[in-house]
Design an enzyme around this catalytic site. Structure first.
Site, PDB file in Angstrom:
ATOM      1  N   GLU A 448       0.910  -1.198   0.023  1.00  0.00           N
ATOM      2  CA  GLU A 448      -0.105   0.070   0.219  1.00  0.00           C
ATOM      3  C   GLU A 448       0.997   1.370   0.089  1.00  0.00           C
ATOM      4  OE1 GLU A 448      -4.271  -1.547   1.935  1.00  0.00           O
ATOM      5  OE2 GLU A 448      -2.493  -1.083   3.344  1.00  0.00           O
ATOM      6  N   GLU A 518      -4.163 -10.132   0.466  1.00  0.00           N
ATOM      7  CA  GLU A 518      -4.927 -10.026   1.646  1.00  0.00           C
ATOM      8  C   GLU A 518      -6.348 -10.642   1.206  1.00  0.00           C
ATOM      9  OE1 GLU A 518      -4.769  -6.454   3.570  1.00  0.00           O
ATOM     10  OE2 GLU A 518      -2.632  -6.303   3.749  1.00  0.00           O
TER      11      GLU A 518
END
Length: 647
Positions: A448, A518
């Protein structure tokens, strides 16, 4: 002795490291074959006569602001506290715990940081008997930045909390007592790359040690395996040596105590060679059958052993065929979890026993893959994955989440070429340290951090060094879309199903293997409809599987407190993300949630199905454990409760 401990490295954007040694693989040298044979990776760091572990009690002084730090410290009269190393400030009473997810602890404006930030000054006395040896000082993990001083002189500086930092300290030492000062700043320019979803701890949180070598020593080595077909592999052992005299460099390949192959070459300062084995008949490594071999690497002179290294390796080959990810020619599925270094009592600090406990839990609950969210772990964690059998997605210590959420400039760092050296430094240090581990299945460029400019550079440079696939999830949000695999987080099942079925989504979704770094958020009663996702990737060749978020809850333990555990906002955090840190499959003490039991069932390697005529079909979902299975059963009379079995 006077130390001048103040400098501006932590806020000088032109400096992210100074006098840090060239990154290298992790290993512990020994001075004898007997000593090397008596230890494994769990104990070698602490028992080698060539290594002095400095962990233990240190002097410590905490300042809540740089401006309060004196320009000079006189070690002979300065008043220190005592603190354990490794430890973190937030679990030793110097600061309160602070949890935040996708934000920074200060108002971000990269690369600017709060200049008057907290500082910790560490002091350790150690002794040197032989000044003619070469001494390397190693830090396995320090959050945030560190300035190093020995005997009143500046040695160097480093950023990258979860990366190894090493310094040559020969020129600073004297025979007898020596003084080490480490100045740790809570924030540095590098803090912008460490905006991970976790309690933000500070301090020396992994081991510190000194390695003692002669002028002839093994600085590094790389073990490169190449698949020849069948059970045949080639092995190249490529050393980096520090040589002042002609020596003999040898490699023994050992399996279960038996010698498989052995070679040696003469080496000198201008003639550093490699050792190659062209046709080794081996048993391959996989998470299901983690066959490991040992490389016993020696350096000798005139028949006298100088140094020996004993490291496990494994033989494997990974190849992407179209959009299918294969491991040893099998289209394996990654049934994984995301794992943080977290302990409710010690924070970032994890002992060997703590790490082994977690890896054992992986195996008990049918987990075959771990993503090291969001940084490289202690190298012993990877040794454990090699031994027990866990596919590892090794992740660089890079996340800039707060740039996107707080200043709404997602590419403030990732798309700024001035940050490029810092990005590559973290990726490169991860690779060099971990390159010889059998369990490494993918490299991750971080988490991220948005953008792709600096990630593109890291990908191109890393690709020159390794054939192992490289992933980075956030690039899926850009025109780049994917590196070696398509990596995505939390796809809605309807979207996921279309990708698994091979139609209904844009063409780009089907051109490479699809990996969920994820998925199935385990907060509360999660992980939701996990079974639908697992069935989806088990039945589709292009679907690699994924890693559940996440392994265990993050919390702070209070032995005599009003509450046993606290989370974000319970410690006076100025800004926080509440109980979002309590999102694991296991409680902080590793007691399983219901989600862990759900995962164990969904990840089961054997499935059974009732067919017509009272027949049961068993399906073995393993790829390498193909031996015959024995089934036993019992029938329970629903009225009487009587049990009938097949004996």
């Amino acid at each position: 002795m006077i130390f001048k401990v103040k400098n501006n490295n932590y806020k000088n954007f032109d400096i992210y490291k100074e006098n840090v040694m060239q990154p290298r693989s992790y290993f512990i040298p020994f001075s004898s074959l007997e000593q090397a044979g008596e230890n494994d990776f769990r104990t070698e760091r602490y028992n080698s006569s060539m290594v002095d572990v400095l962990s233990g009690e240190w002097d410590f002084k905490y300042y809540d602001a740089v401006s309060k730090v004196p320009d000079e410290i006189d070690i002979d009269s300065f008043e220190f506290d005592k603190v354990a190393v490794p430890s973190v400030w937030q679990h030793t009473g110097y600061e309160k715990p602070y949890y935040v997810n996708a934000r920074y602890q200060f108002a971000p404006n990269p690369p600017e940081i709060p200049e008057d930030c907290p500082v910790g000054i560490y002091h350790k006395v150690f002794s040197i008997d032989d000044i003619d040896l070469n001494y390397t000082l190693t830090f396995l993990g320090v959050a945030g930045s560190l300035d190093v001083f020995v005997n009143g002189k500046y040695v160097g500086y480093s950023e990258g909390s979860h990366n190894t930092s090493e310094f040559e300290i020969n020129d600073f030492l004297t025979v007898g007592e020596n003084h080490l000062i480490v100045v740790v700043h809570k924030f540095s320019n590098g803090t912008y790359l460490e905006c991970q979803d976790m309690f933000r701890d500070n301090g020396i949180f992994r081991d510190v040690y000194i390695t003692k070598t002669t002028d002839n020593s093994i600085y590094d080595f790389r073990a490169v395996t190449k698949y020849n077909g069948g059970t045949s592999y080639s092995l190249s052992v490529i050393p980096v040596l520090k040589i002042s005299d002609e020596c003999e460099f040898g490699v023994n390949v050992i399996r279960k105590g038996e010698l498989v192959a052995s070679k040696s070459v003469n080496v000198s300062e201008n003639n550093i060679d490699k050792i190659e084995f062209s046709d080794l008949k081996v048993e391959e490594w996989s998470a299901e059958i983690p066959n490991t071999y040992h490389l016993v690497i020696t350096l000798s002179q005139g028949g006298n052993l100088i140094e020996v290294i004993n490291r496990p390796i494994g033989f494997k080959h990974i190849k992407i065929n179209g959009n299918v990810f294969t491991f040893n020619n099998k289209g394996i599925k990654l049934q994984g979890v995301n794992h943080h270094d977290t302990d409710a009592k010690t924070g970032y600090v994890m002992s060997v026993d703590d790490m082994e406990r977690d890896v054992k839990i992986f195996k008990e609950y049918n987990v075959n893959c771990v993503r090291t969210s969001h940084y490289p772990p202690d190298p012993i964690f990877l040794d454990l994955c090699d031994e027990y059998g866990v596919y590892v997605v090794d992740e660089a210590d890079i996340e800039t989440h707060g740039c996107q959420t707080e200043i709404h400039k997602p590419g403030a760092c990732s798309h700024n070429i001035e940050w490029q050296p810092r990005y590559w430094d973290r990726v490169y240090r991860m690779f060099e340290r971990d390159k010889n581990h059998a369990s490494i299945t993918m490299w991750s460029l971080g988490n991220e951090a948005w953008g792709y400019l600096n990630q593109d550079y890291c990908y191109e440079q890393l690709r020159k060094l390794t054939a192992i696939p490289i992933h980075y999830e956030n690039v899926v949000l850009t025109k780049r879309f994917a590196y070696d695999v398509i990596s995505q987080m939390y796809p809605h099942f309807k979207m996921y199903e279309k990708i698994a079925q091979g139609s209904g989504m844009p063409k780009k979704f089907y051109q490479k293997p699809y990996f969920m770094c994820e998925y199935a958020h385990a907060m509360g009663l999660g992980a939701g409809e996990l079974e639908r996702y697992v069935i989806g990737f088990q039945n589709s060749a292009n679907m690699m599987g994924g890693c559940i978020w996440e392994f265990c809850d993050h919390a702070i333990y209070h032995e005599n407190g009003k509450y046993k555990y606290t989370y974000g906002g319970d410690h006076g955090e100025e800004k926080h993300d509440g109980n979002f840190c309590v999102d694991g499959l296991f409680f902080p003490d590793r007691t399983p949630h219901s989600g862990a039991l759900q995962m164990k069932n969904c990840y089961r390697p054997i499935r059974a199905k009732m067919l017509d005529g009272n027949k049961i079909e068993f399906k073995n979902l393993n790829y390498f454990k193909t031996e015959e299975l024995t089934a036993s059963y019992e029938i329970i009379d629903s009225k009487t409760g009587d049990v009938f079995t097949n004996g």
